[in-house]
Design a protein around this motif. Structure first.
Motif, PDB file in Angstrom:
ATOM      1  N   PHE A  64       6.491  86.345   3.329  1.00 63.07           N
ATOM      2  CA  PHE A  64       6.992  86.032   1.988  1.00 63.07           C
ATOM      3  C   PHE A  64       7.271  87.341   1.231  1.00 63.07           C
ATOM      4  O   PHE A  64       6.556  87.694   0.295  1.00 63.07           O
ATOM      5  N   PRO A  65       8.313  88.064   1.629  1.00 63.94           N
ATOM      6  CA  PRO A  65       8.557  89.392   1.052  1.00 63.94           C
ATOM      7  C   PRO A  65       8.942  89.373  -0.423  1.00 63.94           C
ATOM      8  O   PRO A  65       8.834  90.404  -1.086  1.00 63.94           O
ATOM      9  N   LYS A  66       9.358  88.239  -0.951  1.00 64.55           N
ATOM     10  CA  LYS A  66       9.781  88.174  -2.350  1.00 64.55           C
ATOM     11  C   LYS A  66       8.620  87.876  -3.301  1.00 64.55           C
ATOM     12  O   LYS A  66       8.800  87.912  -4.519  1.00 64.55           O
ATOM     13  N   ILE A  67       7.464  87.581  -2.749  1.00 61.09           N
ATOM     14  CA  ILE A  67       6.306  87.246  -3.580  1.00 61.09           C
ATOM     15  C   ILE A  67       5.489  88.505  -3.862  1.00 61.09           C
ATOM     16  O   ILE A  67       5.303  89.350  -2.986  1.00 61.09           O
ATOM     17  N   ARG A  68       5.007  88.607  -5.090  1.00 60.82           N
ATOM     18  CA  ARG A  68       4.155  89.723  -5.491  1.00 60.82           C
ATOM     19  C   ARG A  68       2.700  89.285  -5.355  1.00 60.82           C
ATOM     20  O   ARG A  68       2.291  88.276  -5.931  1.00 60.82           O
ATOM     21  N   PHE A  69       1.912  90.056  -4.603  1.00 56.39           N
ATOM     22  CA  PHE A  69       0.525  89.693  -4.335  1.00 56.39           C
ATOM     23  C   PHE A  69      -0.407  90.498  -5.239  1.00 56.39           C
ATOM     24  O   PHE A  69      -0.229  91.700  -5.434  1.00 56.39           O
ATOM     25  N   ILE A  70      -1.402  89.806  -5.779  1.00 51.17           N
ATOM     26  CA  ILE A  70      -2.287  90.357  -6.804  1.00 51.17           C
ATOM     27  C   ILE A  70      -3.678  90.548  -6.222  1.00 51.17           C
ATOM     28  O   ILE A  70      -4.254  89.612  -5.645  1.00 51.17           O
ATOM     29  N   ALA A  71      -4.222  91.753  -6.379  1.00 52.97           N
ATOM     30  CA  ALA A  71      -5.574  92.058  -5.914  1.00 52.97           C
ATOM     31  C   ALA A  71      -6.591  91.737  -6.995  1.00 52.97           C
ATOM     32  O   ALA A  71      -6.277  91.758  -8.189  1.00 52.97           O
ATOM     33  N   THR A  72      -7.833  91.485  -6.573  1.00 52.35           N
ATOM     34  CA  THR A  72      -8.839  91.007  -7.529  1.00 52.35           C
ATOM     35  C   THR A  72     -10.112  91.853  -7.544  1.00 52.35           C
ATOM     36  O   THR A  72     -11.128  91.420  -8.081  1.00 52.35           O
ATOM     37  N   THR A  73     -10.071  93.057  -6.981  1.00 49.64           N
ATOM     38  CA  THR A  73     -11.171  93.994  -7.179  1.00 49.64           C
ATOM     39  C   THR A  73     -10.923  94.761  -8.474  1.00 49.64           C
ATOM     40  O   THR A  73      -9.903  94.580  -9.138  1.00 49.64           O
ATOM     41  N   ASN A  74     -11.852  95.646  -8.826  1.00 46.29           N
ATOM     42  CA  ASN A  74     -11.572  96.572  -9.913  1.00 46.29           C
ATOM     43  C   ASN A  74     -10.361  97.418  -9.538  1.00 46.29           C
ATOM     44  O   ASN A  74     -10.169  97.766  -8.360  1.00 46.29           O
ATOM     45  N   ALA A  75      -9.551  97.732 -10.529  1.00 49.60           N
ATOM     46  CA  ALA A  75      -8.332  98.489 -10.250  1.00 49.60           C
ATOM     47  C   ALA A  75      -8.671  99.824  -9.600  1.00 49.60           C
ATOM     48  O   ALA A  75      -9.468 100.605 -10.140  1.00 49.60           O
ATOM     49  N   TRP A  76      -8.115 100.049  -8.411  1.00 50.23           N
ATOM     50  CA  TRP A  76      -8.206 101.316  -7.685  1.00 50.23           C
ATOM     51  C   TRP A  76      -9.615 101.630  -7.177  1.00 50.23           C
ATOM     52  O   TRP A  76      -9.883 102.753  -6.763  1.00 50.23           O
TER      53      TRP A  76
END
Length: 680
Positions: free
Chosen positions: A427-439
């Motif tokens: 699904f290359p058009k979908i943006r995936f969101i991470a859920t740890t603390n940023a970086w």
């Protein structure tokens, strides 16, 4: 003379302290269309259980789906996930005229997914009406202008010569019948048969102290036993959808002006409770939310013990969510389960699945996404969607991988990598969101977006309105996926109301959140979405406060925070106009946005302080500015809340204001204001 002197002195001081805000006509960036939306988690209803952890005690008894957004009126309608032959299995059901009731594991169940049934027996020698009632979710609203749709399945476990009327209806708890309808049933019906009847109340009930009833004539039915399964009672629904949503709740949500809806929840995607609250059941991989168990016939939905300790029927399933988004003009931010079931670092068997266990769950995530956007000719889940009446794909641009994985960040490095590598490829058009603390930790692939959560005090929110100003501009964007001012006590945020926890949002909490939201707008070049949480609560059965929208069986209460969200969401604009910056850590904040095609300019002011504050706006860079505008103001005493007893204590008021290229506005204490002018 002394009074006049004091008035003049106060005026002079206010003018001296007035803040001058110079507005730049050149936008610094576009405002994302998705900036303001809603976060749904099935929290706040149903049968109470409680567990104390770290001295925090909450009742796991609130409901956002069943008994809330989902319009079904009957509680425990299909006896899902209950222990047969126990009193608890009969929750919400009550015998009438000495009827005998028991929930049994049926030897011939109505479906494999629904193994239990209600066994109803009429004692010998009975007379009059014999049957049972369902109390609904703390009552049932009866409106004479509505048509109610009732249904049930029945069978006689042993063939008999019985023939008579089966009556269903609505009655007051005092026994006055408000609506009823009947059908003939026969003792020779030993296979499951569905009954569908409409109910037309002859009068509206003055309150929600009403129940649903099923009965037969006691004399004719004496000695008979009948099994029942999958009851249902629906009022009219939002947009008239079958198996749809409660109108007043859905209308309140759409009134806020949300552009997105995050679902199917927070802890549905992380098998645990947060902030020290835990339940006793369901904390396993097997009892996670699974999309494929929430679609199709209600007969094929087994339900599950939800993550807050009560049974979810899953009548509000993946398709119902997606239909709601289309009907309400929202887009989904959908989450997939990512292999974690931890509890604040305490292990529940295991903290996370090991890497070599992930493959089937990655495939299930692919199937979930394909149900939403896949091609029916190429994907079985998409073909299932088409068979259910929606051949065209739904809109889907954002997928969140897990939830609050800062609680299991060590394993998230491989879980994120394995899930996202495969999902991005398909699904290359979908943006995936991470859920740890940023970086932290460093993830690969580099996250396109992070989900950030914060629950704090009103003071924290206005003092941290510059939270995102220092974030790098490196292509990664941020989703403020959960935030709320929940307590006045920074040393015990998740404590009881006696410790400072808010029962309902207040004027002060809404103003503090609004100050933070001005920072979200200023940084909306990297903050693409934000949502208050939690969204919903049933006031008769609540485990988490405060919440954006509250309700009873018959009413909806919009909170002060709801109105703050609405003021921002419905006056968003598409351009951010830079201006003089507020004082970091101060209680007075503002944000200016503009709609490019109309010139409508929105000046949002949040005064989270305990005194009025004056601002002078300079818009001289524009060629023209309208000489008058409107101002919408939400303000009230610091601790004022909208409650079931007083739902309109603090509501926005609109008036006309004199504007121009330079004008002064006096922002009341604990207020959220939106000034609208036209600029060219």
């Amino acid at each position: 003379m002394k009074l006049l002197t004091n008035v003049l002195l106060a005026f002079f001081v206010s003018q001296c302290l007035a803040v001058t805000v110079t507005v730049n006509k050149t936008p610094s960036h576009s405002v994302p269309s998705t900036l303001y939306g809603q976060m749904f988690e099935d929290i706040n209803t149903s049968a109470p259980t409680a567990v104390r952890v770290n001295l925090l005690l909450f009742m796991t008894t609130t409901q956002s789906g069943d008994g809330g957004l989902y319009a079904e009126l009957l509680q425990n309608r299909a006896f899902q996930q209950v222990a047969p032959n126990t009193a608890a299995a009969l929750a919400a059901w009550h015998p009438v005229n000495n009827a005998k009731l028991a929930v049994i594991a049926d030897t011939s169940p109505v479906s494999n997914a629904l193994p239990n049934s209600l066994q109803f027996s009429v004692p010998s020698g009975s007379t009059g009406r014999v049957g049972f009632t369902n109390e609904g979710f703390w009552g049932i609203k009866v409106d004479s202008s509505w048509t109610y749709k009732a249904s049930l399945y029945f069978r006689f476990p042993t063939s008999s010569s019985f023939s008579g009327a089966l009556t269903v209806g609505l009655q007051t708890n005092a026994g006055k019948v408000l609506a009823q309808n009947s059908t003939q049933i026969h003792g020779t019906t030993t296979k499951w048969t569905q009954v569908n009847l409409e109910l037309h109340p002859t009068a509206s009930a003055p309150d929600v102290s009403n129940s649903f009833f099923v009965s037969i004539d006691g004399a004719a039915g004496a000695g008979q036993t009948i099994n029942f399964a999958l009851f249902s009672l629906f009022p009219p629904t939002f947009k008239n959808r079958p198996n749809g949503l409660r109108i007043d709740v859905a209308e309140a949500l759409t009134e806020m002006g949300p552009s997105f809806f995050r679902f199917p929840g927070g802890n549905n995607l992380r098998k645990a409770h947060k902030h020290g609250v835990v339940k006793q059941e369901g904390q396993t991989t097997a009892t996670r939310w699974q999309w494929n168990a929430t679609v199709g016939s209600l007969l094929d939905r087994p339900g599950r013990v939800g993550d807050w300790g009560y049974v979810n029927t899953d009548g509000l399933g993946l398709l119902e969510y997606l239909q709601f988004f289309e009907d309400a003009g929202m887009e989904p931010i959908m989450a997939v389960w990512a292999g974690e079931y931890s509890l604040l670092g305490y292990s529940l068997g295991k903290t996370s699945l090991t890497e070599n266990q992930l493959a089937p769950y990655i495939q299930q995530a692919k199937d979930q996404i394909n149900f939403v956007v896949g091609d029916p000719a190429k994907s079985a889940p998409a073909a299932l969607r088409a068979s259910l009446g929606h051949r065209e794909p739904f809109a889907l641009r954002f997928v969140e991988v897990g939830n609050e994985d800062f609680f299991a960040s060590g394993s998230y490095t491989y879980r994120w990598h394995d899930f996202v590598t495969e999902l991005q490829a398909e699904f290359p058009k979908i943006r995936f969101i991470a859920t740890t603390n940023a970086w932290n930790p460093i993830l690969s692939p580099v996250p396109q977006s992070y989900d950030v959560h914060v629950y704090q005090t009103p003071t924290w929110f206005y003092q941290n309105a510059f939270y995102y100003d220092g974030f790098q501009r490196n292509g990664t964007t941020y989703f403020e996926g959960e935030y709320a001012a929940i307590s006045t006590n920074p040393n015990n945020l998740f404590g009881s109301i006696a410790d400072g926890r808010l029962a309902f949002p207040t004027s002060a909490s809404a103003a503090g959140e609004a100050a933070f939201m001005t920072g979200l707008e200023r940084n909306s070049d990297i903050v693409f979405a934000a949502a208050y949480a939690p969204l919903l609560q049933h006031v008769n059965s609540t485990q988490w406060t405060p919440d954006l929208v509250s309700y009873t069986a018959g009413s909806v209460i919009r909170s002060t925070s709801f109105y703050a969200q609405k003021l921002f969401a419905t006056n968003k604009g598409d351009q951010y106009l830079p201006s003089t910056l507020p004082t970091k850590g101060g209680s007075l904040h503002w944000s200016i946005t503009r709609t490019s095609n109309s010139g409508k300019t929105f000046i949002k002011v949040a005064n989270a302080g305990n005194a009025a504050q004056s601002l002078t706006f300079e818009l001289s860079q524009f060629g023209s500015v309208s000489s008058s505008g409107t101002v919408q103001v939400l303000t009230g005493p610091e601790t004022a809340s909208n409650t079931p007893e007083a739902p309109n204590t603090v509501v926005p008021k609109t008036s006309t204001i004199r504007t121009g290229k330079s004008f002064t506005y006096n922002a009341p204490a604990f207020s959220v204001s939106v000034i609208t002018v036209t600029t060219h």
